[in-house]
Design an enzyme around this catalytic site. Structure first.
Site, PDB file in Angstrom:
ATOM      1  CG  PHE A 284      70.037   7.223  15.358  1.00  0.00           C
ATOM      2  CD1 PHE A 284      71.347   6.889  15.675  1.00  0.00           C
ATOM      3  CD2 PHE A 284      69.495   8.359  15.929  1.00  0.00           C
ATOM      4  CE1 PHE A 284      72.102   7.671  16.528  1.00  0.00           C
ATOM      5  CE2 PHE A 284      70.237   9.160  16.785  1.00  0.00           C
ATOM      6  CZ  PHE A 284      71.543   8.823  17.086  1.00  0.00           C
TER       7      PHE A 284
ATOM      8  N   GLY B 202      79.970   6.445  13.303  1.00  0.00           N
ATOM      9  CA  GLY B 202      80.935   7.462  13.736  1.00  0.00           C
ATOM     10  C   GLY B 202      80.365   8.793  13.263  1.00  0.00           C
TER      11      GLY B 202
ATOM     12  CD  GLU C 165      83.585   8.272   3.785  1.00  0.00           C
ATOM     13  OE1 GLU C 165      82.633   7.526   4.067  1.00  0.00           O
ATOM     14  OE2 GLU C 165      84.502   8.519   4.570  1.00  0.00           O
TER      15      GLU C 165
ATOM     16  CE  LYS D 288      82.704  -1.062   4.544  1.00  0.00           C
ATOM     17  NZ  LYS D 288      82.646   0.157   5.273  1.00  0.00           N
TER      18      LYS D 288
ATOM     19  CD  GLU E 234      73.632   9.757   3.189  1.00  0.00           C
ATOM     20  OE1 GLU E 234      73.147   8.749   2.646  1.00  0.00           O
ATOM     21  OE2 GLU E 234      74.864   9.951   3.279  1.00  0.00           O
TER      22      GLU E 234
ATOM     23  NE  ARG F 251      85.006   5.929  17.679  1.00  0.00           N
ATOM     24  CZ  ARG F 251      84.881   6.025  16.355  1.00  0.00           C
ATOM     25  NH1 ARG F 251      84.177   6.996  15.800  1.00  0.00           N
ATOM     26  NH2 ARG F 251      85.486   5.156  15.586  1.00  0.00           N
TER      27      ARG F 251
HETATM   28  P1  ADP Z   1      79.424   4.177   9.356  1.00  0.00           P
HETATM   29  O1  ADP Z   1      79.902   4.402   7.942  1.00  0.00           O
HETATM   30  O2  ADP Z   1      79.997   5.146  10.341  1.00  0.00           O
HETATM   31  O3  ADP Z   1      79.442   2.763   9.830  1.00  0.00           O
HETATM   32  P2  ADP Z   1      76.829   4.955   8.300  1.00  0.00           P
HETATM   33  O4  ADP Z   1      77.092   6.335   7.781  1.00  0.00           O
HETATM   34  O5  ADP Z   1      76.618   3.868   7.312  1.00  0.00           O
HETATM   35  O6  ADP Z   1      77.886   4.547   9.397  1.00  0.00           O
HETATM   36  O7  ADP Z   1      75.543   5.040   9.261  1.00  0.00           O
HETATM   37  C1  ADP Z   1      75.035   3.916   9.892  1.00  0.00           C
HETATM   38  C2  ADP Z   1      73.967   4.379  10.873  1.00  0.00           C
HETATM   39  O8  ADP Z   1      72.966   5.136  10.179  1.00  0.00           O
HETATM   40  C3  ADP Z   1      73.196   3.230  11.500  1.00  0.00           C
HETATM   41  O9  ADP Z   1      73.852   2.761  12.651  1.00  0.00           O
HETATM   42  C4  ADP Z   1      71.892   3.897  11.866  1.00  0.00           C
HETATM   43  O10 ADP Z   1      72.024   4.495  13.139  1.00  0.00           O
HETATM   44  C5  ADP Z   1      71.712   4.999  10.835  1.00  0.00           C
HETATM   45  N1  ADP Z   1      70.697   4.669   9.823  1.00  0.00           N
HETATM   46  C6  ADP Z   1      70.845   3.969   8.681  1.00  0.00           C
HETATM   47  N2  ADP Z   1      69.660   3.883   8.007  1.00  0.00           N
HETATM   48  C7  ADP Z   1      68.757   4.555   8.742  1.00  0.00           C
HETATM   49  C8  ADP Z   1      67.360   4.850   8.602  1.00  0.00           C
HETATM   50  N3  ADP Z   1      66.666   4.416   7.552  1.00  0.00           N
HETATM   51  N4  ADP Z   1      66.764   5.582   9.567  1.00  0.00           N
HETATM   52  C9  ADP Z   1      67.454   6.029  10.647  1.00  0.00           C
HETATM   53  N5  ADP Z   1      68.773   5.789  10.840  1.00  0.00           N
HETATM   54  C10 ADP Z   1      69.417   5.078   9.900  1.00  0.00           C
END
Ligand code: ADP
Length: 399
Positions: A284, A211, A384, A14, A334, A240
């Site tokens: 989620f 994570g 980040e 990325k 968030e 996990r």
């Molecule tokens: P990572 O960087 O660890 O891959 P993120 O911080 O991007 O993860 O989070 C991804 C997760 O956030 C998704 O797997 C989902 O569970 C949750 N998520 C993203 N958007 C939403 C939303 N609108 N409502 C609920 N959960 C969400």
């Protein structure tokens, strides 16, 4: 100063170009399927997203394609690569030696190589990105920002495991913690947003994404964190397990005829809310929809996840003998109001009350506790890449 921020995974990369003066993103994107067929996504700010399918056998070709896209006369955001003044790299594991962000030199590269033992999936990829940038943009400063750095201020009582000392001495088995760049960024921004005193404040940051980890930050320093030698420890995550009785590993290995390595894969890739929801999903959004349709396993997954987060917040409030603010960040933190609500329901004893209306918002910085809540609770999107950009500029300017 224009900074290229690079985050290499084993088969992906990325990137963002950030103007550090305005802190605005000029372009961003990713390379996927490195080593396979290869796909570049390039998104200039305000322009159209471009997708290019082309072979990229290694990270070097991938970075070359990113650089070509950035200086493309039609859609590039740079006239020439000279405009990039520094490159900031995310590195997963700094090990025992690399405890702070650093300008890349031979010693730094050797330390990242040494820590590859502890971060076998990420550190080699991070190194490939660094080598590729050094080759393709010779003479430009490269800075590494480790996910483990923020946890290096933990006191020994928090970082030592109660196992024979020789393992700590021989293999540096200790709590490191991850998502450090995010925890550092979000705790600092929380202190600013809520007008807390950086030298006299107690903040708990819950980074809840695929994570997930949680950190206790006292007077701007990390004093405890839920992930350990690897990101497997702590909260229940997408796939996990987080904390469990270590004896389960031996029990299942012998009863299911599995090796320790196979068990490690199960705990990292086949566990978490994915497992608790009977393999419905690790996302989620899916879990909430299913729960609302009466799926009990999805409901259990969300309940168990939230319960674990609440238990960690309770224990970190004890570790710091109090808490002024709790910050939720990451995709779940968030966006998933339901998780925040379930977590905060356990924390009334700390004098926390939830503002149900505010809790419906998402995707921006806002306070979700009521004005009379003794502890402020805030939702603060992590960034980040911006944190890496800021660290890169700080190191390059001080060099
Ligand atoms: P990572 O960087 O660890 O891959 P993120 O911080 O991007 O993860 O989070 C991804 C997760 O956030 C998704 O797997 C989902 O569970 C949750 N998520 C993203 N958007 C939403 C939303 N609108 N409502 C609920 N959960 C969400």
């Amino acid at each position: 100063m224009k900074v290229l921020v690079v985050n290499c995974g084993s088969s992906s990369l990325k990137y963002q170009v950030i103007d550090s003066d305005t802190e605005q993103i000029e372009a961003k994107g990713l390379c996927e399927r490195i080593g396979l067929d290869g796909r570049l996504v390039y998104q200039p700010t305000g322009g159209e997203k471009e997708i290019t399918e082309a072979p990229m056998p290694t990270h070097s070709e991938a970075i070359q394609m990113v650089l070509d896209a950035l200086v493309n006369p039609k859609t590039g955001v740079l006239k020439s690569l000279d405009e990039v003044e520094a490159i900031g790299h995310r590195v997963l594991h700094g090990g025992a030696k690399l405890t702070e962000s650093a300008l890349v030199n031979d010693d730094v590269i050797a330390a990242i190589e040494e820590a590859s033992d502890l971060g076998p999936l990420h550190n080699p990829a991070n190194l490939m990105g660094i080598h590729a940038c050094m080759k393709l943009m010779p003479g430009k400063p490269n800075v590494v920002v480790m996910d483990t750095s923020f946890g290096m201020t933990l006191p020994a009582k928090a970082y030592r495991y109660a196992i024979p000392t020789e393992y700590y001495e021989k293999y540096h088995i200790r709590r490191y913690g991850f998502h450090g760049t995010s925890h550092s960024f979000v705790s600092k921004e929380t202190i600013k947003y809520l007008n807390l005193d950086p030298d006299n404040s107690k903040v708990i940051v819950a980074h809840l994404g695929n994570g997930a980890s949680i950190t206790a930050v006292k007077n701007s320093k990390c004093v405890d964190t839920s992930m350990g030698v690897t990101p497997l420890e702590g909260l229940i995550m997408g796939t996990r397990s987080g904390d469990l009785d270590p004896a389960i590993i031996d029990y299942l290995c012998s009863h299911e005829n599995l090796t320790a390595a196979q068990m490690n894969t199960i705990l990292n890739k086949k566990s978490g809310v994915m497992a608790l929801s009977n393999n419905l999903s690790s996302d989620f959004r899916d879990l909430e929809d299913a729960m609302n349709e009466g799926n009990e396993a999805a409901g259990l997954a969300i309940d168990a996840f939230s319960y674990r987060v609440a238990k960690y917040i309770g224990s970190y409030a004890a570790a710091m003998n109090g808490v002024d603010a709790i910050a939720f960040t990451g995709g779940i933190g968030e966006n998933a109001g339901i998780v925040r609500k379930k977590v905060l329901e356990y924390l009334g004893f700390l004098g926390i009350t939830l503002d149900e209306e505010a809790n419906k918002k998402r995707g921006e910085t806002f306070v979700v506790s009521t004005p009379d809540s003794r502890v402020k609770v805030i939702v603060l999107p992590t960034n980040e890449e911006l944190a890496i950009c800021r660290e890169t500029v700080r190191l390059v300017k001080n060099a």
